[in-house]
Motif scaffolding. Structure first.
Motif, PDB file in Angstrom:
ATOM      1  N   GLY A   1       0.786  -1.233   0.000  1.00 25.58           N
ATOM      2  CA  GLY A   1       0.000   0.000   0.000  1.00 25.58           C
ATOM      3  C   GLY A   1       0.813   1.276   0.000  1.00 25.58           C
ATOM      4  N   THR A   2       2.137   1.174  -0.057  1.00 24.69           N
ATOM      5  CA  THR A   2       2.937   2.395   0.093  1.00 24.69           C
ATOM      6  C   THR A   2       2.795   3.337  -1.093  1.00 24.69           C
ATOM      7  OG1 THR A   2       4.837   1.177  -0.748  1.00 24.69           O
ATOM      8  CG2 THR A   2       4.652   1.395   1.639  1.00 24.69           C
ATOM      9  N   GLU A   3       2.506   2.802  -2.256  1.00 24.58           N
ATOM     10  CA  GLU A   3       2.263   3.659  -3.423  1.00 24.58           C
ATOM     11  C   GLU A   3       0.768   3.872  -3.605  1.00 24.58           C
ATOM     12  OE1 GLU A   3       4.664   5.046  -4.931  1.00 24.58           O
ATOM     13  OE2 GLU A   3       6.336   3.689  -5.317  1.00 24.58           O
ATOM     14  N   LEU A   4       0.004   2.779  -3.492  1.00 24.09           N
ATOM     15  CA  LEU A   4      -1.431   2.801  -3.773  1.00 24.09           C
ATOM     16  C   LEU A   4      -2.179   3.774  -2.861  1.00 24.09           C
ATOM     17  CD1 LEU A   4      -3.796   1.520  -5.342  1.00 24.09           C
ATOM     18  CD2 LEU A   4      -3.924  -0.201  -3.539  1.00 24.09           C
ATOM     19  N   ILE A   5      -1.884   3.707  -1.570  1.00 27.97           N
ATOM     20  CA  ILE A   5      -2.660   4.530  -0.632  1.00 27.97           C
ATOM     21  C   ILE A   5      -2.384   6.016  -0.867  1.00 27.97           C
ATOM     22  CG2 ILE A   5      -3.150   4.977   1.813  1.00 27.97           C
ATOM     23  CD1 ILE A   5      -4.031   2.192   0.885  1.00 27.97           C
ATOM     24  N   LEU A   6      -1.120   6.325  -1.173  1.00 26.91           N
ATOM     25  CA  LEU A   6      -0.799   7.729  -1.482  1.00 26.91           C
ATOM     26  C   LEU A   6      -1.566   8.191  -2.717  1.00 26.91           C
ATOM     27  CD1 LEU A   6       3.056   8.132  -0.976  1.00 26.91           C
ATOM     28  CD2 LEU A   6       1.195   9.042   0.413  1.00 26.91           C
ATOM     29  N   ALA A   7      -1.580   7.345  -3.740  1.00 28.39           N
ATOM     30  CA  ALA A   7      -2.285   7.708  -4.975  1.00 28.39           C
ATOM     31  C   ALA A   7      -3.778   7.874  -4.712  1.00 28.39           C
ATOM     32  CB  ALA A   7      -2.033   6.658  -6.047  1.00 28.39           C
ATOM     33  N   MET A   8      -4.303   7.040  -3.808  1.00 32.13           N
ATOM     34  CA  MET A   8      -5.726   7.156  -3.465  1.00 32.13           C
ATOM     35  C   MET A   8      -5.987   8.424  -2.661  1.00 32.13           C
ATOM     36  SD  MET A   8      -6.456   3.138  -2.613  1.00 32.13           S
ATOM     37  CE  MET A   8      -8.083   3.352  -1.887  1.00 32.13           C
ATOM     38  N   LYS A   9      -5.069   8.746  -1.751  1.00 33.53           N
ATOM     39  CA  LYS A   9      -5.247   9.966  -0.955  1.00 33.53           C
ATOM     40  C   LYS A   9      -5.245  11.204  -1.835  1.00 33.53           C
ATOM     41  CE  LYS A   9      -3.196  10.790   3.101  1.00 33.53           C
ATOM     42  NZ  LYS A   9      -2.195  10.721   4.179  1.00 33.53           N
ATOM     43  N   GLU A  10      -4.379  11.182  -2.844  1.00 37.72           N
ATOM     44  CA  GLU A  10      -4.303  12.326  -3.754  1.00 37.72           C
ATOM     45  C   GLU A  10      -5.439  12.326  -4.775  1.00 37.72           C
ATOM     46  OE1 GLU A  10      -2.112  14.926  -3.715  1.00 37.72           O
ATOM     47  OE2 GLU A  10      -1.290  14.139  -1.855  1.00 37.72           O
ATOM     48  N   GLY A  11      -6.198  11.232  -4.813  1.00 42.20           N
ATOM     49  CA  GLY A  11      -7.324  11.161  -5.743  1.00 42.20           C
ATOM     50  C   GLY A  11      -6.927  10.714  -7.142  1.00 42.20           C
ATOM     51  N   PHE A  12      -5.674  10.286  -7.343  1.00 38.40           N
ATOM     52  CA  PHE A  12      -5.249   9.827  -8.672  1.00 38.40           C
ATOM     53  C   PHE A  12      -5.902   8.485  -9.009  1.00 38.40           C
ATOM     54  CE2 PHE A  12      -1.172  12.192  -7.507  1.00 38.40           C
ATOM     55  CZ  PHE A  12      -1.643  13.365  -8.058  1.00 38.40           C
ATOM     56  N   LEU A  13      -6.072   7.674  -8.005  1.00 36.89           N
ATOM     57  CA  LEU A  13      -6.732   6.392  -8.178  1.00 36.89           C
ATOM     58  C   LEU A  13      -7.895   6.325  -7.195  1.00 36.89           C
ATOM     59  CD1 LEU A  13      -3.655   3.968  -8.263  1.00 36.89           C
ATOM     60  CD2 LEU A  13      -5.021   4.702 -10.216  1.00 36.89           C
ATOM     61  N   GLN A  14      -9.028   5.781  -7.655  1.00 34.35           N
ATOM     62  CA  GLN A  14     -10.169   5.662  -6.747  1.00 34.35           C
ATOM     63  C   GLN A  14     -10.812   4.286  -6.888  1.00 34.35           C
ATOM     64  OE1 GLN A  14     -12.540   9.155  -7.675  1.00 34.35           O
ATOM     65  NE2 GLN A  14     -11.263  10.403  -6.342  1.00 34.35           N
ATOM     66  N   PRO A  15     -10.059   3.225  -6.594  1.00 32.22           N
ATOM     67  CA  PRO A  15     -10.626   1.886  -6.738  1.00 32.22           C
ATOM     68  C   PRO A  15     -11.769   1.660  -5.747  1.00 32.22           C
ATOM     69  CG  PRO A  15      -8.525   1.770  -5.602  1.00 32.22           C
ATOM     70  CD  PRO A  15      -8.701   3.196  -6.029  1.00 32.22           C
ATOM     71  N   LYS A  16     -12.758   0.877  -6.186  1.00 37.34           N
ATOM     72  CA  LYS A  16     -13.873   0.586  -5.275  1.00 37.34           C
ATOM     73  C   LYS A  16     -13.575  -0.655  -4.448  1.00 37.34           C
ATOM     74  CE  LYS A  16     -17.552   2.899  -7.707  1.00 37.34           C
ATOM     75  NZ  LYS A  16     -18.133   2.846  -9.044  1.00 37.34           N
ATOM     76  N   ASN A  17     -12.712  -1.526  -4.999  1.00 34.76           N
ATOM     77  CA  ASN A  17     -12.415  -2.788  -4.312  1.00 34.76           C
ATOM     78  C   ASN A  17     -10.912  -3.034  -4.261  1.00 34.76           C
ATOM     79  OD1 ASN A  17     -15.184  -4.025  -3.844  1.00 34.76           O
ATOM     80  ND2 ASN A  17     -15.270  -3.502  -6.022  1.00 34.76           N
ATOM     81  N   LEU A  18     -10.410  -3.284  -3.067  1.00 31.61           N
ATOM     82  CA  LEU A  18      -9.007  -3.632  -2.911  1.00 31.61           C
ATOM     83  C   LEU A  18      -8.908  -5.113  -2.592  1.00 31.61           C
ATOM     84  CD1 LEU A  18      -7.453  -0.719  -0.805  1.00 31.61           C
ATOM     85  CD2 LEU A  18      -7.719  -0.923  -3.268  1.00 31.61           C
ATOM     86  N   ILE A  19      -8.081  -5.814  -3.373  1.00 31.86           N
ATOM     87  CA  ILE A  19      -7.905  -7.243  -3.151  1.00 31.86           C
ATOM     88  C   ILE A  19      -6.595  -7.408  -2.381  1.00 31.86           C
ATOM     89  CG2 ILE A  19      -7.907  -9.513  -4.226  1.00 31.86           C
ATOM     90  CD1 ILE A  19     -10.348  -7.583  -4.926  1.00 31.86           C
ATOM     91  N   ASP A  20      -6.737  -7.754  -1.127  1.00 36.12           N
ATOM     92  CA  ASP A  20      -5.566  -7.859  -0.248  1.00 36.12           C
ATOM     93  C   ASP A  20      -4.846  -9.185  -0.517  1.00 36.12           C
ATOM     94  OD1 ASP A  20      -3.742  -8.064   1.742  1.00 36.12           O
ATOM     95  OD2 ASP A  20      -5.135  -7.602   3.378  1.00 36.12           O
ATOM     96  N   ILE A  21      -3.643  -9.095  -1.083  1.00 40.11           N
ATOM     97  CA  ILE A  21      -2.907 -10.325  -1.427  1.00 40.11           C
ATOM     98  C   ILE A  21      -1.768 -10.606  -0.448  1.00 40.11           C
ATOM     99  CG2 ILE A  21      -3.513 -10.242  -3.876  1.00 40.11           C
ATOM    100  CD1 ILE A  21      -0.714  -9.013  -4.373  1.00 40.11           C
ATOM    101  N   LYS A  22      -1.721  -9.831   0.643  1.00 39.29           N
ATOM    102  CA  LYS A  22      -0.620  -9.980   1.605  1.00 39.29           C
ATOM    103  C   LYS A  22      -0.545 -11.380   2.211  1.00 39.29           C
ATOM    104  CE  LYS A  22      -1.395  -6.544   4.498  1.00 39.29           C
ATOM    105  NZ  LYS A  22      -2.400  -5.671   3.851  1.00 39.29           N
ATOM    106  N   GLN A  23      -1.729 -12.012   2.400  1.00 39.57           N
ATOM    107  CA  GLN A  23      -1.751 -13.280   3.127  1.00 39.57           C
ATOM    108  C   GLN A  23      -1.513 -14.492   2.232  1.00 39.57           C
ATOM    109  OE1 GLN A  23      -1.768 -12.569   6.193  1.00 39.57           O
ATOM    110  NE2 GLN A  23      -2.450 -10.464   5.842  1.00 39.57           N
ATOM    111  N   LEU A  24      -1.371 -14.269   0.940  1.00 42.40           N
ATOM    112  CA  LEU A  24      -1.257 -15.416   0.024  1.00 42.40           C
ATOM    113  C   LEU A  24       0.176 -15.951   0.042  1.00 42.40           C
ATOM    114  CD1 LEU A  24      -3.374 -14.026  -2.945  1.00 42.40           C
ATOM    115  CD2 LEU A  24      -4.110 -15.393  -0.978  1.00 42.40           C
ATOM    116  N   SER A  25       0.341 -17.146   0.612  1.00 45.70           N
ATOM    117  CA  SER A  25       1.697 -17.649   0.834  1.00 45.70           C
ATOM    118  C   SER A  25       2.416 -17.945  -0.486  1.00 45.70           C
ATOM    119  CB  SER A  25       1.662 -18.896   1.717  1.00 45.70           C
ATOM    120  OG  SER A  25       0.794 -19.832   1.128  1.00 45.70           O
TER     121      SER A  25
END
Lengths: 288, 780
Positions: free
Chosen positions: A31-55
């Motif tokens: 999320g270090t790039e994505l969340i910043l882009a979302m905060k700035e409004g450059f990206l506005q995804p409706k659904n985030l697919i969290d892949i952190k837990q996928l071994s």
């Protein structure tokens, strides 16, 4: 920031299905790039697919020939890996210079590559060493060279529903010297230059390459080795000078808020020369 | 009289010691509450709708879509301010010129200017609704830089001269011009002075607009009704805010209560009134408490430091004696003056610093431009003007072959000199300061390792702080011997609460744990002019010292009345003592005065402007020397070492004083090397910290020495002089002169980004005909 939903798929297959089926879906790891882009409004995804837990995406394998790094392995994990430090110290030190420690603890190598930020350090190394990027998606799995994967600023080969699975770096041998220079003024490096010089048993340059990034739309090979290949290592200086000048002349740079075109060309020239000189010193050190 | 005054008595118990910050634990554990942390029951949240154009006329504002969002309570524009339920009497404010409206209308004057505001259940809703407000603006021609604003027939940012504010003082401004204030200081005859010179040096310099970057952006809560208002605000001058709000909304001053909890950094960005009147209007409109908490991008547009352009002409003899200085500075004050006219006036003295000059003329101008307003910032007007003058002095030293320390020693005013007519005489030994700086600075002739080149620069700053002296303090002594201190100066992180606790503990000879300093509150607390201008330790501290002495006096007087026998009592260790050995604890004295139930002794202390007819109350003095490394191939500058010497009179707390000096210097690294706000046709290009590069820990020089001179000769408590601002002033010149020495080029513009330095080298090599040697540099 607009409202969004977070989904936690059980496996890679389900993640890919969610990416295909859900509206405005984006994979989310560090999320270090994505969340910043979302905060700035450059990206506005409706659904985030969290892949952190996928071994399946989180494996790190190191052999003498190759390092395979899963997409969700964090920069910090690479930085702290003794195995990587042992076989590929440059990769470790470049990872240690990414952002700051908070970014490295959370940010992942796959996220970094998939975001395709032109200033990415790791992307420049991937292109220089011809790393292989593995993708997985609804149509199956496929492998791509890093320079085929990165298409432009924030633009990659990733198809809808596809995930970056891993990246494989070939481990440089003792006959290869490496050099890496990054020039940082603001948050991200303005120009990155990295280079290799490979020699034979007679200390004749057998191969050499350089990549520049940061100021160019994508990490770009800027040197084919001409003028250096076939030269004796201790007589490489002239070839390096020519290579650096050629890199500066041909670099795809423009004037923007980060700097003027002429200044960027100067930086490319200086840094490519320094990276090649370091690669020469490095290969000399390996031999002795 | 306390114990230490007696023969064989000890030195200071609390003053001058590195006492732990009284707010330290609260802050490092996150328990400290800032305005943005505060929740008032029933509170709503606001967001502003900014202008997207640098100049224009608002044709229409439509709130229909915004008001249809569930949870939105109110939406206001300039037209609503005078109407009920807001009923604002005067929507204009500004410390020097009342030129700034609560909300723009009908004219907009900069990109980001609030044109409307929304109140909603939560901050996110308010921001979402704010995006739905339709604002129709017909654009008009804008002036977006100094050059444009000063051009002939330039469009006027303000077509008629605004009303004068409370600040007082005459600030002349030419008619039909964007110059909102012009100021001149002069002495002697410039022409004569220049004719006496062996050499005349003439240089031009440009200083960038920079942002304070206080960690906490502006934030305020208002709970208003028809009788008055309580405001929680992250502000430096709560009493000034109270005056503005009272006047604008027709409240008595006693009906306006400003609570300044902890303030998350100020540096001038929270001086005077900013968002508070808007929040009051919103609270009146919504009939609920309302909070407005800006983000960094918005806070960047509230206030900034003036960009400046200057010309400096100096005459000097072969021996390095200055015969004349002729300086003209233009300060870009943005669309509203804020303190711009004062910045320009201060810049006059702050440019010529502490030099003895028979002939000088400094002309400075604050200029309106259609960009975000510029106001106070740590040593207003100082870093800009002093940069040029001090950098030029180093060029003069080099040209004449005189050591830069020595050149300054030859020209500084000596103690007692009437070096500025009508002002305080020089109250410090500037040569001693320079001597100390030279002693602690590294030798200039060390060689750097390739590709680095090494250079050193020196600068001396003498500024006129604390123009307004008024401070008051109230102290209460309780029956357990504990003390409550109430002052009007805000805790910005500079440590005022700790310093005044030390002063109170010292005077009343109680343990510092027994002293509590209350948060600043104009409703319950005493008056103070401002938290700024390096004045809090000196003026607020002096008021606290006097209030504590007032309590001591009451105790001693009471004991004298009770006790028979010769000799005057004194206080020590929480008791009043008699020479014959009798003593009474503070609490027992209070119980005897009031009865067994107890009471308290209230001490008051005041400092007034009348005590300091010769401004400034002290000269703030700070010198600096920087050794830099420059990569000639890329232009990258690294500050290898920095030494600073400040004259602080008497340091109250050495750790915090050093923190203030170090903080000022590191902040100065920002405008010297990396910070700059940039606009293109009035559109701000730098809106976040990704593009705005503030110094970080890695930028701090590895060798960093701070010395202070303590002659105990200041007007403050125990001989204190103020600090905290002066040390930022010499930084840019010390660094830029170091770079000039390293490269042999002249630098005209800050910040010295690598590209700026590289371009200066390109210009220099173009003018001398030599070729670029980037690749060669890379290989050496």
């Amino acid at each position: 920031m607009k409202r969004f939903h977070v989904h936690t798929p059980k496996d890679v297959g389900q993640a890919c299905r969610m990416l295909t089926e859900l509206e405005d879906a984006t994979a989310y790891a560090g999320g270090t790039e994505l969340i910043l882009a979302m905060k700035e409004g450059f990206l506005q995804p409706k659904n985030l697919i969290d892949i952190k837990q996928l071994s399946d995406l989180n494996e790190l394998r190191v052999s003498r020939k190759e390092i395979e790094i899963g997409a969700t392995v964090t920069h910090r994990r690479i930085e702290r890996s003794d195995e990587i430090r042992h076989v590929f110290p440059l990769l470790r030190s470049v990872e240690a210079s990414v952002g700051n420690v908070r970014v490295r603890v959370s940010g992942t190598i796959g996220g970094n590559l998939a975001f395709a930020e032109p200033h990415s350090d790791i992307a420049s190394l991937a292109v220089l060493f011809g790393a292989t990027i593995s993708l997985v998606g609804p149509g199956g799995a496929r492998d791509l060279q890093a320079d085929r994967f990165l298409l432009g600023p924030f633009e990659t080969e990733l198809e809808p529903g596809e995930l970056l699975k891993s990246i494989r770096f070939p481990v440089p041998g003792r006959e290869m010297g490496v050099g890496y220079h990054r020039f940082v003024v603001k948050e991200r490096p303005l120009v990155v230059a990295c280079a290799t010089i490979t020699i034979d048993e007679h200390a004749i340059v057998r191969d050499s390459a350089a990549v520049i990034a940061g100021a160019t739309p994508v990490p770009t090979r800027c040197f084919s080795g001409a003028g250096l290949v076939g030269e004796r290592l201790d007589r490489a200086e002239r070839g390096i000078e020519v290579a650096a000048r050629e890199a500066a002349r041909t670099a795809d740079v423009i004037t923007d808020l980060e700097g003027g075109e002429d200044y960027k060309r100067n930086l490319v020239e200086v840094l490519v020369a320094r990276a090649l000189l370091d690669a020469r010193t490095d290969v000399g050190r390996n031999r002795s | 009289m306390t114990d230490r005054d007696r023969p064989g008595g000890s030195a200071f118990s609390w003053v001058g010691r590195p006492v732990d910050r009284v707010d330290g634990l609260e802050k490092v554990t996150g328990a400290a509450r800032f305005t943005s942390d505060i929740e008032v029951p029933g509170m709503l949240h606001a967001a502003i709708v900014p202008s997207l154009y640098p100049a224009g006329v608002i044709e229409a504002i439509r709130f229909d879509d915004a008001l249809s969002v569930r949870g939105v309570h109110a939406a206001i524009s300039a037209q609503d301010l005078a109407q009920e339920p807001i009923g604002c009497l005067d929507p204009s404010y500004g410390p020097v010129l009342r030129d700034q409206p609560i909300l723009a209308g009908p004219l907009v004057r900069y990109v980001g200017e609030p044109v409307a505001a929304i109140v909603a259940e939560d901050a996110r809703l308010a921001r979402e609704a704010a995006e739905l407000v339709e604002v129709q603006i017909s654009q008009s021609p804008a002036v977006t830089d100094l050059e444009g604003a000063l051009a002939e027939n330039a469009p006027l940012v303000h077509s008629s001269p605004p009303e004068q504010g409370d600040f007082g003082g005459a600030f002349a401004a030419p008619d039909h011009s964007n110059i909102c204030a012009a100021h001149e200081e002069k002495k002697g005859d410039i022409g004569k002075g220049l004719s006496e010179a062996d050499e005349v040096f003439e240089d031009e310099f440009e200083f960038p607009s920079v942002y304070h970057y206080a960690m906490e952006p502006h934030s305020a809560i208002a709970e208003a009704n028809e009788r008055g208002v309580t405001i929680w605000s992250s502000c430096q001058h709560p009493h000034v805010v109270a005056k503005d709000v009272a006047r604008m909304f027709g409240f008595p001053l006693s009906g306006v209560r400003i609570i300044a909890t902890y303030v998350g950094g100020g540096f001038g960005s929270k001086s005077f009134t900013h968002i508070e009147p808007l929040v009051v209007a919103l609270s009146l409109a919504a009939r609920r408490p309302v909070k407005l908490a800006l983000n960094v991008s918005e806070a960047m547009r509230v206030s900034r430091r003036h960009g400046a352009r200057m010309k400096i002409r100096s005459g000097v003899t072969r021996d390095g004696l200055l015969t004349a200085m002729d300086i003209e500075v233009f300060y870009d004050t943005g669309a509203y003056a804020l303190t711009g006219p004062v910045v320009a006036a201060k810049g006059c003295f702050r440019s010529i610093g502490g030099y003895e000059l028979s002939n000088y003329r400094v002309r400075s101008h604050a200029v309106y431009v259609n960009t975000s307003p510029a106001g106070s910032f740590r040593s207003i007007g100082g870093p800009q003007a002093a940069w040029g003058v001090e950098a030029q002095l180093n060029r003069i030293a080099l040209a004449l072959g005189i050591d830069p320390f020595e050149l300054r020693r030859r020209n500084v005013a000596v103690r007692g000199s009437e070096f500025r007519p009508g002002r305080r005489t020089m109250d410090a030994d500037l040569r001693k300061n320079l001597d100390l700086l030279e002693t602690v600075s590294p030798a200039a002739d060390d060689i750097a390792e390739s590709p680095w080149r090494r250079g050193m620069g020196v600068a001396l700053a003498v500024t006129d702080p604390a123009a307004r002296a008024t401070s008051t303090a109230i102290l209460k002594l309780a029956t357990d011997g504990s003390v409550t201190v109430s002052v009007g100066s805000s805790e910005l992180g500079q440590g005022i609460r700790t310093v005044v606790a030390q002063i109170a503990a010292e005077v009343l000879d109680v343990a510092i744990d027994m002293v509590r300093v209350l948060q600043t509150d104009t409703g319950y607390g005493p008056y103070d002019t401002s938290t700024g201008a390096s004045r809090s330790t000196t003026m607020t501290g002096l008021a606290v010292q006097r209030a504590a002495e007032d309590i001591a006096r009451r105790l001693v007087t009471y004991a004298s009345e009770c006790w028979e026998g010769e000799g005057e009592p004194w206080i020590a260790g929480g008791s009043v003592h008699h020479p014959d050995g009798r003593k009474i604890a503070y609490g027992d004295a209070i119980r005897q005065m009031f009865g067994q139930d107890g009471g308290n002794i209230i001490g008051v202390g005041a400092v007034t402007e009348h005590e300091f007819p010769d401004a400034p109350p002290f000269w703030e003095i700070a010198s600096g020397a920087a050794t830099v490394l420059v990569d000639a191939a890329t232009g990258l500058v690294r500050v290898l070492s920095y030494q600073g010497v400040s004259d602080l009179g008497k340091v109250m707390n050495p750790v915090m004083a050093e923190g203030q000096e170090a903080g000022a210097i590191v902040q100065g690294l920002g405008h010297s090397l990396s910070e700059s706000l940039v606009w293109e046709a009035g559109e701000p290009l730098v809106t976040s910290l990704v593009d705005y590069r503030v110094p970080r820990f890695v930028d701090i020089p590895s060798s960093f020495t701070l010395e202070s001179i303590e002659d105990e000769n200041g007007p403050g408590p125990f001989g204190a002089k103020g600090g905290g601002e002066g040390a930022i002033v010499p930084v840019a010149a010390a660094i830029s002169s170091g770079v000039e020495a390293a490269l042999g080029v002249r630098l005209r513009r800050l910040p010295l980004t690598p590209e700026e330095v590289w371009r200066a080298m390109q210009d220099a090599s173009a003018s001398t005909g030599s070729t670029s040697q980037a690749a060669a540099e890379a290989q050496t």
